[in-house]
Each structure stands twice: as structure tokens, then as C-alpha cells.
Design a protein around this motif. Structure first.
Motif, PDB file in Angstrom:
ATOM      1  N   ARG A  69     -11.797   5.537  -2.538  1.00 40.89           N
ATOM      2  CA  ARG A  69     -11.071   4.489  -1.813  1.00 40.89           C
ATOM      3  C   ARG A  69      -9.725   4.202  -2.472  1.00 40.89           C
ATOM      4  N   ALA A  70      -9.701   4.242  -3.790  1.00 38.61           N
ATOM      5  CA  ALA A  70      -8.442   4.005  -4.500  1.00 38.61           C
ATOM      6  C   ALA A  70      -7.441   5.119  -4.199  1.00 38.61           C
ATOM      7  N   LEU A  71      -7.932   6.350  -4.071  1.00 30.87           N
ATOM      8  CA  LEU A  71      -7.043   7.467  -3.749  1.00 30.87           C
ATOM      9  C   LEU A  71      -6.474   7.307  -2.345  1.00 30.87           C
ATOM     10  N   VAL A  72      -7.314   6.881  -1.408  1.00 32.21           N
ATOM     11  CA  VAL A  72      -6.856   6.641  -0.035  1.00 32.21           C
ATOM     12  C   VAL A  72      -5.812   5.534  -0.011  1.00 32.21           C
ATOM     13  N   ALA A  73      -6.073   4.459  -0.745  1.00 40.13           N
ATOM     14  CA  ALA A  73      -5.156   3.315  -0.741  1.00 40.13           C
ATOM     15  C   ALA A  73      -3.815   3.673  -1.367  1.00 40.13           C
ATOM     16  N   ARG A  74      -3.847   4.462  -2.431  1.00 35.42           N
ATOM     17  CA  ARG A  74      -2.619   4.793  -3.150  1.00 35.42           C
ATOM     18  C   ARG A  74      -1.847   5.927  -2.471  1.00 35.42           C
ATOM     19  N   HIS A  75      -2.585   6.835  -1.809  1.00 34.80           N
ATOM     20  CA  HIS A  75      -1.951   8.003  -1.180  1.00 34.80           C
ATOM     21  C   HIS A  75      -2.527   8.196   0.226  1.00 34.80           C
ATOM     22  N   PRO A  76      -2.144   7.358   1.173  1.00 28.76           N
ATOM     23  CA  PRO A  76      -2.763   7.376   2.514  1.00 28.76           C
ATOM     24  C   PRO A  76      -2.527   8.652   3.312  1.00 28.76           C
ATOM     25  N   ARG A  77      -1.583   9.488   2.901  1.00 31.42           N
ATOM     26  CA  ARG A  77      -1.313  10.708   3.666  1.00 31.42           C
ATOM     27  C   ARG A  77      -2.296  11.832   3.324  1.00 31.42           C
ATOM     28  N   ILE A  78      -3.092  11.629   2.307  1.00 29.48           N
ATOM     29  CA  ILE A  78      -4.099  12.631   1.932  1.00 29.48           C
ATOM     30  C   ILE A  78      -5.360  12.410   2.751  1.00 29.48           C
TER      31      ILE A  78
END
Length: 318
Positions: free
Chosen positions: A132-141
Motif C-alpha cells: 500500500r505504501a508503494l501504491v501511495a508513493r508511486h501511483p503509476r506503478i
């Protein structure tokens, strides 16, 4: 395909690096006579790097190792969602990728690759605790939290530390073939094949003893691939009903029992093509696929090539 030269592997140790994540690629690709790899452990600069879990690393190389390497591993590190790696590290990773190097992240190392922008628009994964942190920080991934690893060609990512072994074996399999990958797995006392699509963890609704039972059933099946293996036979071996076996097998592995059996048979066929002179018909019989035509059909569907073409890549230059 088999290596015709020495592969250059760099393991990039960032501040807070996790010991197991650092050790996995260094161990799998360690320089030895049977492995055409040279490994260099590096940091943002040579010298002492403060690691996670009470350990530090005295690295001999700086970012020059990234310019040298054709495979770069970024192990996981603590607090990846707080700050990006130093800009010099990000730029060196981008330059290495532009030069043609493969970049592979283990666990939270995905955040370092994400900082380069190279994962934008691509599938990727990381440790389930940080998806979830990865999605929040890098939403284009396009973050997939339900897989062990993702291979996007020039950029690869894996989930938690143990799946880093799966990612390394996957890379080894692509470079040197199934036989070399299986040999490395035996040396590591690791499972020889867990697909990238397998679930990161078994859902809590699946009792742990049953999961262990299914692991034993899979091991039993691997030694009987030449024999008939139906859903009923596998369920009987596991001691549960076919319906229960099928449902919980998917929860545990991410694929159906018969998909798993087919993959295992194709893997065995690959190893026989690499290491023996058996005919395609003989290999089809040895792997439980029946006929050469059937082997060719499934080989093409799963691997996108023919048995003869696959074997040819392992005999060129011999």
C-alpha cells in the motif's frame, strides 16, 4: 540461454539494508567454477554502510560497480517509504538500465527502482507489508501484492526475502537453464520451482498443517511425473476430497493442481532437453506428456518455442 561470457552481478547495499536480502543474490550468484558470474557488493560509496537489524557492511565498491554490471540487485532496506535513495544512486541505476543492464529488486528494494521511474506503467511487487505504501508513493506503478515476483524483462521485483531466492533462481533459469537452476536450489536447500504467480503467503483460512501436507503431495508428484497424475490421485495422496484439494491448492500456490503438474512436466522436459540426447518422443514419455506432438503443443503454449529450438540454444558452441 546459456552464458557465453561471464555475467557481472552487482549487489547494491543501501543504508538500512536487510542482511538476508543482501545475502541471497551474493550466495546464489557467488563466483565459482560452475557458475559464470562475478559478484561485486557495492554502496553509494566504498566503505562502511549502516545496515538493518544491527549489522553493517564494509563494501569494496562504489557506484562504479553499477556501470560495470549487467545484472544489478537492490536488496530491501528499512523505512523505504520515508525517503528515496540518494540522487546519485537513482541516476546510476537509470544509466545502468539505459546501457542495457537488468535491475532486480528484492523486497523493499522495489522502492529504489520506483524512484528511478522505470517501474511507471509496469507491474511490480514488494513485501506485502509495504504494497500500500508503494501504491501511495508511486501511483503509476501497477502493484501486485499477490505474487512472489514480477519479471518485466529489464526490471524485476520480488516480494519478501524468501521470494528473493525464487527471483534469483528464475534469473538463473533464464540465463543457464533449468538444470543449473535446480542445482543451485539443491545447494541452497530451496524449492526448485515456485512460479512468480504463486501467492506471497497462505491465507489465514488455510490451516498450516494442511499447507505442509500439500507441500509433501507436490514433492510426491515431482517424483512421479511420468505416471498418470489426475486431480483424484493427487487429492487421495493429500488425504482430502478433490474439491477441497483443488480449492486449497489454488489458495496455497496461485494455480490449479493440473496447471502445476503441467508446469512441472515442462520443467522436467526442459532439463532433459538440456542434459540428455533423448528424442522428443522419449522425453514426452518420460515426463508424462505421452506423445511428441503433445509435448510440442504445451511447450509452445507455455514457453513460446519448440523443444528443438530450446535444445539448440543449449548446444550452440559445444
Amino acid at each position: 540461454m546459456p552464458a557465453s561470457h561471464l555475467h557481472r552481478v552487482a549487489v547494491l547495499v543501501l543504508e538500512g539494508a536487510k542482511p538476508l536480502d543482501v545475502g541471497i543474490p551474493a550466495q546464489v550468484f557467488t563466483t565459482r567454477a560452475s557458475m559464470p558470474y562475478e559478484v561485486r557488493v557495492c554502496g553509494a560509496a566504498p566503505g562502511l554502510v549502516a545496515g538493518g537489524d544491527g549489522l553493517s557492511y564494509d563494501v569494496a565498491h562504489g557506484l562504479d560497480a553499477l556501470a560495470w554490471a549487467d545484472i544489478i540487485f537492490v536488496p530491501g532496506y528499512r523505512f523505504p517509504d520515508r525517503d528515496d535513495p540518494p540522487q546519485t544512486v537513482v541516476e546510476a541505476l537509470i544509466a545502468a538500465h539505459d546501457r542495457g543492464a537488468r535491475l532486480a529488486a528484492i523486497s523493499t528494494g522495489a522502492f529504489a527502482l520506483a524512484a528511478t521511474g522505470l517501474l511507471d506503467g509496469r507491474r511490480a511487487t514488494t513485501h506485502w507489508h509495504y504494497t500500500r505504501a508503494l501504491v501511495a508513493r508511486h501511483p503509476r506503478i501497477r502493484v501486485d501484492e499477490n505474487v512472489l515476483f514480477v519479471d518485466e524483462g529489464s526490471v524485476l521485483t520480488s516480494a519478501g526475502a524468501a521470494s528473493g531466492i525464487d527471483l534469483c533462481l528464475h534469473i538463473l533459469r533464464g540465463d543457464l537453464g533449468v538444470a543449473a537452476s535446480n542445482h543451485a536450489a539443491r545447494r541452497l536447500v530451496a524449492a526448485p520451482y515456485r512460479s512468480g504467480g504463486q501467492a506471497q503467503y497462505v491465507p489465514r483460512s488455510v490451516p498450516e498443517p494442511l499447507g505442509e501436507h500439500f507441500a509433501a503431495t507436490r514433492e510426491w508428484a515431482l517424483h512421479r511425473l511420468a505416471e498418470p497424475l489426475t486431480l483424484d490421485i493427487l487429492a487421495r495422496q493429500a488425504g482430502v476430497s478433490p474439491r477441497t484439494f483443488s480449492r486449497r491448492f489454488v489458495e496455497e500456490t496461485g494455480c490449479t493442481p493440473m496447471q502445476w503438474v503441467m508446469r512441472a512436466r515442462i520443467d522436467l522436459a526442459r532439463e532433459l532437453l538440456e542434459r540428455s540426447q533423448r528424442s522428443v518422443e522419449q522425453i514426452a514419455a518420460d515426463t508424462g506428456l505421452g506423445t511428441g506432438a503433445n509435448l510440442r503443443l504445451h511447450f509452445q503454449r507455455i514457453l513460446g518455442t519448440t523443444p528443438s529450438e530450446y535444445r539448440r540454444t543449449f548446444t550452440q558452441g559445444e
